[in-house]
Design a protein around this motif. Structure first.
Motif, PDB file in Angstrom:
ATOM      1  N   GLY A 163       3.186 -28.194  -8.128  1.00  0.00           N
ATOM      2  CA  GLY A 163       2.794 -27.869  -9.486  1.00  0.00           C
ATOM      3  C   GLY A 163       2.822 -26.364  -9.740  1.00  0.00           C
ATOM      4  N   LEU A 164       2.245 -25.967 -10.871  1.00  0.00           N
ATOM      5  CA  LEU A 164       2.290 -24.572 -11.328  1.00  0.00           C
ATOM      6  C   LEU A 164       0.941 -23.892 -11.130  1.00  0.00           C
ATOM      7  N   THR A 165       0.975 -22.717 -10.524  1.00  0.00           N
ATOM      8  CA  THR A 165      -0.234 -21.903 -10.352  1.00  0.00           C
ATOM      9  C   THR A 165       0.015 -20.507 -10.894  1.00  0.00           C
ATOM     10  N   ILE A 166      -0.893 -20.033 -11.729  1.00  0.00           N
ATOM     11  CA  ILE A 166      -0.854 -18.663 -12.246  1.00  0.00           C
ATOM     12  C   ILE A 166      -1.973 -17.889 -11.566  1.00  0.00           C
ATOM     13  N   ILE A 167      -1.604 -16.836 -10.865  1.00  0.00           N
ATOM     14  CA  ILE A 167      -2.579 -15.996 -10.160  1.00  0.00           C
ATOM     15  C   ILE A 167      -2.694 -14.698 -10.943  1.00  0.00           C
ATOM     16  N   GLN A 168      -3.876 -14.390 -11.426  1.00  0.00           N
ATOM     17  CA  GLN A 168      -4.025 -13.242 -12.304  1.00  0.00           C
ATOM     18  C   GLN A 168      -5.240 -12.402 -11.927  1.00  0.00           C
ATOM     19  N   TYR A 186       3.301  -7.341  -5.194  1.00  0.00           N
ATOM     20  CA  TYR A 186       2.668  -6.796  -6.404  1.00  0.00           C
ATOM     21  C   TYR A 186       1.181  -7.123  -6.403  1.00  0.00           C
ATOM     22  N   GLY A 187       0.860  -8.313  -5.955  1.00  0.00           N
ATOM     23  CA  GLY A 187      -0.526  -8.672  -5.703  1.00  0.00           C
ATOM     24  C   GLY A 187      -1.305  -9.191  -6.885  1.00  0.00           C
ATOM     25  N   ILE A 188      -1.340  -8.465  -7.975  1.00  0.00           N
ATOM     26  CA  ILE A 188      -2.318  -8.738  -9.025  1.00  0.00           C
ATOM     27  C   ILE A 188      -1.879  -9.789 -10.042  1.00  0.00           C
ATOM     28  N   PHE A 189      -0.612 -10.230 -10.008  1.00  0.00           N
ATOM     29  CA  PHE A 189      -0.142 -11.296 -10.892  1.00  0.00           C
ATOM     30  C   PHE A 189       1.024 -12.005 -10.220  1.00  0.00           C
ATOM     31  N   ASN A 190       0.931 -13.331 -10.139  1.00  0.00           N
ATOM     32  CA  ASN A 190       2.001 -14.128  -9.536  1.00  0.00           C
ATOM     33  C   ASN A 190       2.048 -15.488 -10.224  1.00  0.00           C
ATOM     34  N   ILE A 191       3.250 -16.040 -10.333  1.00  0.00           N
ATOM     35  CA  ILE A 191       3.404 -17.413 -10.798  1.00  0.00           C
ATOM     36  C   ILE A 191       4.110 -18.187  -9.685  1.00  0.00           C
ATOM     37  N   VAL A 192       3.468 -19.264  -9.232  1.00  0.00           N
ATOM     38  CA  VAL A 192       3.989 -20.075  -8.130  1.00  0.00           C
ATOM     39  C   VAL A 192       4.252 -21.489  -8.650  1.00  0.00           C
ATOM     40  N   TYR A 193       5.430 -22.010  -8.347  1.00  0.00           N
ATOM     41  CA  TYR A 193       5.759 -23.379  -8.738  1.00  0.00           C
ATOM     42  C   TYR A 193       6.297 -24.124  -7.532  1.00  0.00           C
ATOM     43  N   ARG A 239      -3.581  -3.975  -3.673  1.00  0.00           N
ATOM     44  CA  ARG A 239      -2.199  -4.216  -3.255  1.00  0.00           C
ATOM     45  C   ARG A 239      -2.237  -4.902  -1.893  1.00  0.00           C
ATOM     46  N   PRO A 240      -1.322  -5.853  -1.621  1.00  0.00           N
ATOM     47  CA  PRO A 240      -1.330  -6.589  -0.343  1.00  0.00           C
ATOM     48  C   PRO A 240      -0.822  -5.748   0.828  1.00  0.00           C
ATOM     49  N   ILE A 241      -1.605  -4.739   1.175  1.00  0.00           N
ATOM     50  CA  ILE A 241      -1.231  -3.857   2.283  1.00  0.00           C
ATOM     51  C   ILE A 241      -2.437  -3.630   3.187  1.00  0.00           C
ATOM     52  N   GLU A 242      -2.144  -3.199   4.408  1.00  0.00           N
ATOM     53  CA  GLU A 242      -3.166  -2.734   5.343  1.00  0.00           C
ATOM     54  C   GLU A 242      -3.089  -1.216   5.340  1.00  0.00           C
ATOM     55  N   ALA A 243      -4.141  -0.560   4.832  1.00  0.00           N
ATOM     56  CA  ALA A 243      -4.082   0.899   4.712  1.00  0.00           C
ATOM     57  C   ALA A 243      -5.449   1.542   4.920  1.00  0.00           C
ATOM     58  N   PRO A 244      -6.147   1.195   6.002  1.00  0.00           N
ATOM     59  CA  PRO A 244      -7.458   1.818   6.245  1.00  0.00           C
ATOM     60  C   PRO A 244      -7.319   3.322   6.446  1.00  0.00           C
ATOM     61  N   GLY A 245      -8.201   4.066   5.825  1.00  0.00           N
ATOM     62  CA  GLY A 245      -8.177   5.518   5.968  1.00  0.00           C
ATOM     63  C   GLY A 245      -7.228   6.216   5.018  1.00  0.00           C
ATOM     64  N   TYR A 246      -6.465   5.460   4.248  1.00  0.00           N
ATOM     65  CA  TYR A 246      -5.531   6.033   3.274  1.00  0.00           C
ATOM     66  C   TYR A 246      -6.062   5.852   1.861  1.00  0.00           C
ATOM     67  N   MET A 247      -5.681   6.760   0.984  1.00  0.00           N
ATOM     68  CA  MET A 247      -5.883   6.543  -0.437  1.00  0.00           C
ATOM     69  C   MET A 247      -4.669   5.777  -0.934  1.00  0.00           C
ATOM     70  N   VAL A 248      -4.886   4.811  -1.818  1.00  0.00           N
ATOM     71  CA  VAL A 248      -3.778   3.995  -2.329  1.00  0.00           C
ATOM     72  C   VAL A 248      -3.688   4.154  -3.846  1.00  0.00           C
ATOM     73  N   ILE A 249      -2.529   4.558  -4.317  1.00  0.00           N
ATOM     74  CA  ILE A 249      -2.298   4.676  -5.751  1.00  0.00           C
ATOM     75  C   ILE A 249      -1.940   3.302  -6.303  1.00  0.00           C
ATOM     76  N   HIS A 250      -2.721   2.832  -7.267  1.00  0.00           N
ATOM     77  CA  HIS A 250      -2.398   1.589  -7.943  1.00  0.00           C
ATOM     78  C   HIS A 250      -1.368   1.820  -9.047  1.00  0.00           C
ATOM     79  N   CYS A 251      -1.639   2.797  -9.881  1.00  0.00           N
ATOM     80  CA  CYS A 251      -0.791   3.041 -11.055  1.00  0.00           C
ATOM     81  C   CYS A 251      -0.737   4.533 -11.350  1.00  0.00           C
ATOM     82  N   VAL A 252       0.408   4.971 -11.821  1.00  0.00           N
ATOM     83  CA  VAL A 252       0.530   6.302 -12.415  1.00  0.00           C
ATOM     84  C   VAL A 252       1.511   6.160 -13.568  1.00  0.00           C
TER      85      VAL A 252
END
Length: 256
Positions: free
Chosen positions: A178-183, A226-233, A73-86
């Motif tokens: 143009g179009l960029t898909i980041i996955q 969201y970080g893990i998927f983006n569509i840029v045009y 995830r696009p965060i700064e969180a040193p020393g923390y546990m980060v939940i991706h999904c539940v």
């Protein structure tokens, strides 16, 4: 349905392929296979993937979390546990407190590992767990990001809070015209979404640039929270989570 006895089962690189997640059960499905390969690479980084099993029912949910130094995830969180999904992916088990049980499991792990606390990114839209679940566990909002993302934290000791990465517009401009898909393979739904969108691009006569995120560091530099998927045009974010081909076509008709 009344609450039934459940077990929280830890997984590792040898067992994770057999557990199922996000409601996926077909181990030959592309997204499933890619997610398993992704998970196996993350266990050495401290990732935890725990499955909620109801006795007599099998897997009904899961939680995934990782130390902040390796989060996707696009965060700064040193020393923390980060939940991706539940997720509780069996309808009959939703709204019964099982999601809270999984979050509490993460909090206990963070305490054992003497971490500063636990962080999670939520969204007012789809694809991410509701902030209500985390509010019930004592999490508080410490930062926000467009369009409707919140960074929530449950501190376990007095220290500075995690923050979102900033400079979203500058990150978008990096992808030019143009179009960029980041996955990435962090979510098993992304593989199908990308394949469907690429097929739609063929129909529209478009040749997108596809960027594969290979590390948490790359995901933390993504142009949306969201970080893990983006569509840029043309330097504009047009989608920040997996979408259908139909939705993609509708978006492109508006922006082209």
């Amino acid at each position: 349905m009344r609450k039934v006895a459940v077990d929280i089962v830890d997984t590792n690189a040898d067992t994770v392929a057999d557990c199922g997640f996000c409601g996926f059960t077909n181990t030959k499905q592309e997204g499933y296979r890619r997610k398993v390969a992704w998970l196996r690479k993350r266990f050495d980084e401290g990732l935890k993937f725990k499955v909620l099993e109801a006795r007599g029912e099998g897997a009904v949910g899961f939680i995934e979390y990782i130390p902040g130094e390796y989060t996707w995830r696009p965060i700064e969180a040193p020393g923390y546990m980060v939940i991706h999904c539940v997720m509780i992916h069996r309808k009959a088990f939703k709204g019964k407190g099982y999601g809270k049980l999984l979050v509490e499991e993460c909090l206990e792990d963070a305490k054992r590992e003497k971490m500063h606390g636990v962080a999670v990114v939520t969204s007012g839209g789809t694809w991410m767990a509701s902030r209500d679940l985390f509010s019930q566990c004592g999490f508080e909002t410490v930062d926000t990001a467009p369009p409707s993302f919140e960074l929530l934290v449950k501190r376990l000791r007095k220290t500075s809070s995690p923050t979102f990465k900033t400079g979203w517009d500058a990150k978008l401009r990096r992808y030019g015209s143009g179009l960029t898909i980041i996955q990435s393979d962090q979510c098993p739904c992304i593989a199908k979404s990308t394949a469907d969108i690429l097929e739609a691009c063929d129909d529209l006569g478009m040749r997108p640039n596809v960027v594969d995120l290979k590390s948490g560091r790359q995901a933390r530099a993504a142009p949306s929270a969201y970080g893990i998927f983006n569509i840029v045009y043309d330097g504009e974010l047009v989608a920040e989570h997996p979408i259908s081909a139909t939705r993609f076509r509708n978006i492109m008709r508006k922006v082209m």
